[in-house]
Write a protein that holds these residues in place. Structure first.
Motif, PDB file in Angstrom:
ATOM      1  N   GLY A   1      40.370  36.045  40.100  1.00 10.30           N
ATOM      2  CA  GLY A   1      41.359  35.230  39.417  1.00 10.30           C
ATOM      3  C   GLY A   1      42.653  35.991  39.209  1.00 10.30           C
ATOM      4  N   GLU A   2      43.604  35.329  38.580  1.00 11.45           N
ATOM      5  CA  GLU A   2      44.912  35.942  38.380  1.00 11.45           C
ATOM      6  C   GLU A   2      44.849  37.173  37.483  1.00 11.45           C
ATOM      7  OE1 GLU A   2      47.679  35.315  39.840  1.00 11.45           O
ATOM      8  OE2 GLU A   2      46.897  33.621  40.987  1.00 11.45           O
ATOM      9  N   ASP A   3      43.836  37.261  36.626  1.00 10.39           N
ATOM     10  CA  ASP A   3      43.737  38.393  35.705  1.00 10.39           C
ATOM     11  C   ASP A   3      42.739  39.444  36.190  1.00 10.39           C
ATOM     12  OD1 ASP A   3      41.609  36.718  35.451  1.00 10.39           O
ATOM     13  OD2 ASP A   3      41.555  36.717  33.258  1.00 10.39           O
TER      14      ASP A   3
ATOM     15  N   ASP B   1      41.468  28.313  41.074  1.00 10.40           N
ATOM     16  CA  ASP B   1      40.752  27.642  39.986  1.00 10.40           C
ATOM     17  C   ASP B   1      41.188  28.212  38.642  1.00 10.40           C
ATOM     18  OD1 ASP B   1      38.499  26.383  41.840  1.00 10.40           O
ATOM     19  OD2 ASP B   1      38.742  28.488  42.374  1.00 10.40           O
ATOM     20  N   PRO B   2      41.509  27.357  37.688  1.00  9.93           N
ATOM     21  CA  PRO B   2      41.930  27.871  36.372  1.00  9.93           C
ATOM     22  C   PRO B   2      40.735  28.350  35.554  1.00  9.93           C
ATOM     23  CG  PRO B   2      41.919  25.470  36.361  1.00  9.93           C
ATOM     24  CD  PRO B   2      41.604  25.885  37.770  1.00  9.93           C
ATOM     25  N   GLY B   3      40.970  29.386  34.766  1.00 11.22           N
ATOM     26  CA  GLY B   3      39.976  29.840  33.806  1.00 11.22           C
ATOM     27  C   GLY B   3      38.743  30.493  34.388  1.00 11.22           C
ATOM     28  N   VAL B   4      38.833  31.093  35.582  1.00  3.56           N
ATOM     29  CA  VAL B   4      37.642  31.734  36.150  1.00  3.56           C
ATOM     30  C   VAL B   4      37.343  33.060  35.462  1.00  3.56           C
ATOM     31  CG1 VAL B   4      37.914  30.637  38.387  1.00  3.56           C
ATOM     32  CG2 VAL B   4      39.035  32.821  37.958  1.00  3.56           C
ATOM     33  N   GLY B   5      38.358  33.664  34.860  1.00  4.46           N
ATOM     34  CA  GLY B   5      38.144  34.905  34.135  1.00  4.46           C
ATOM     35  C   GLY B   5      37.981  36.103  35.048  1.00  4.46           C
TER      36      GLY B   5
ATOM     37  N   ASP C   1      34.194  37.032  39.029  1.00  2.00           N
ATOM     38  CA  ASP C   1      34.711  36.175  37.961  1.00  2.00           C
ATOM     39  C   ASP C   1      34.020  36.565  36.665  1.00  2.00           C
ATOM     40  OD1 ASP C   1      32.156  35.016  38.089  1.00  2.00           O
ATOM     41  OD2 ASP C   1      32.841  33.460  39.468  1.00  2.00           O
ATOM     42  N   ALA C   2      34.215  35.769  35.645  1.00  2.00           N
ATOM     43  CA  ALA C   2      33.647  36.104  34.340  1.00  2.00           C
ATOM     44  C   ALA C   2      32.122  36.071  34.342  1.00  2.00           C
ATOM     45  CB  ALA C   2      34.195  35.145  33.281  1.00  2.00           C
TER      46      ALA C   2
END
Length: 344
Positions: free
Chosen positions: A276-278, A301-305, A334-335
């Protein structure tokens, strides 16, 4: 011709470029033609402008400034074309290949160009010094006062262009040489062995010419400073080979000294990380454990962590990547955790 090229090239590039991605012919176009060609045009244009400026500043020409600098518009135009060609295709090469491989090939191409300028500077320096030391041996030299100014302008141009180009890109590759993948890479071996081969062949040619001049002078009982003057370019070739040949031989020996035993070198993995972006911190930590750069794809995808992985977990992940059955490895992070996939 320029108009035809401006029309045909974008059309062909847009319609066939995607289908040829990954093909050897496309790699040849990108690296041997576009990147190397663009760099050569840009460097040659910059060198032309610099040489003309130095020649005028050193008094190597008696022309007025307006007449002397008439070459400048053409040099600036060529510089802009070369830089544009160079920059665009480098961005394309980065997108299409694993980044470390693209950077490696690019660096060695530029290192070779910078080295060529330094070799020419070394050759010219020795030839000019010999000519100065033996200027009474040939009337043609003594009849042109200040002839050395033009040679000095060219020598400074080659050095000012060659040193930064060679040093920066070679320094990057030497830093990367701590990695077994770098030392075993085809680009590095071609560069080092090619440099050695050219040094050997140049030495043989220069030595043969000097021996011919010496034997000829002995047979004619005319052994004088004229032999050195006539052989000044061969002396320059020998000096350049003596400077740069052993240096690259030592670099090759250092690579062999640091190489692990046969069979211990792990196969180089082309690692792609989907995060993800982070996920930047995870990517940096993984690169540190792998000892190489990875290709990064960002998830839309948003919020994948981002995964939370301990140093022990990263070490285990590096082991999984090294043990993957294929050369290409995809890491999805991811998260929820990290998954490793091998693909063709």
């Amino acid at each position: 011709m320029a108009l035809g090229g401006a029309i045909l090239w974008p059309w062909h590039w847009a319609h066939s470029g995607g289908r040829q991605r990954g093909q050897p012919l496309r790699h040849f176009y990108l690296y041997a033609f576009a990147l190397l060609g663009g760099a050569a045009v840009a460097i040659a244009a910059a060198a032309t402008a610099l040489y003309g400026t130095l020649a005028w500043a050193l008094g190597a020409t008696a022309e007025a400034a307006g007449l002397h600098f008439r070459f400048l518009p053409g040099a600036v135009s060529a510089l802009l074309v070369g830089v544009t060609l160079w920059a665009y295709h480098w961005l394309v090469a980065q997108r299409e290949q694993e980044e470390a491989a693209a950077r490696r090939t690019y660096d060695y191409l530029l290192t070779a160009q910078g080295l060529g300028a330094l070799v020419a500077a070394t050759l010219l320096l020795v030839a000019t010094l010999v000519a100065l030391a033996t200027e009474d041996a040939r009337g043609t030299v003594a009849s042109r006062p200040g002839w050395w100014r033009d040679d000095l302008a060219l020598l400074l141009t080659l050095a000012l262009v060659g040193v930064p180009v060679w040093w920066y890109h070679w320094w990057r590759r030497q830093r990367a040489a701590a990695s077994p993948q770098e030392r075993a890479s085809l680009a590095r071996r071609l560069f080092l062995y090619g440099s050695l081969a050219l040094a050997v062949f140049a030495s043989l040619g220069g030595l043969s010419h000097l021996l011919y001049l010496l034997v000829n002078a002995l047979l004619e009982a005319d052994l004088s400073a004229r032999v050195a003057y006539d052989g000044r370019w061969s002396l320059g070739v020998l000096a350049a080979a003596a400077c740069w040949g052993p240096y690259h031989w030592l670099a090759l020996l250092e690579d062999r000294r640091r190489a692990p035993e046969e069979g211990e070198l792990p196969p180089a993995k082309l690692v792609t990380v989907l995060v993800g972006e982070d996920g930047g911190a995870f990517v940096e930590a993984l690169e540190a454990h792998l000892g190489q750069r990875v290709r990064v794809l960002r998830r839309a995808d948003p919020g994948v962590g981002a995964p939370s992985v301990s140093p022990e977990g990263l070490q285990s992940l590096a082991g999984l990547i090294a043990a993957a059955s294929g050369r290409r490895v995809l890491v999805v992070a991811d998260a929820q955790g990290v998954q490793v996939y091998s693909y063709r």
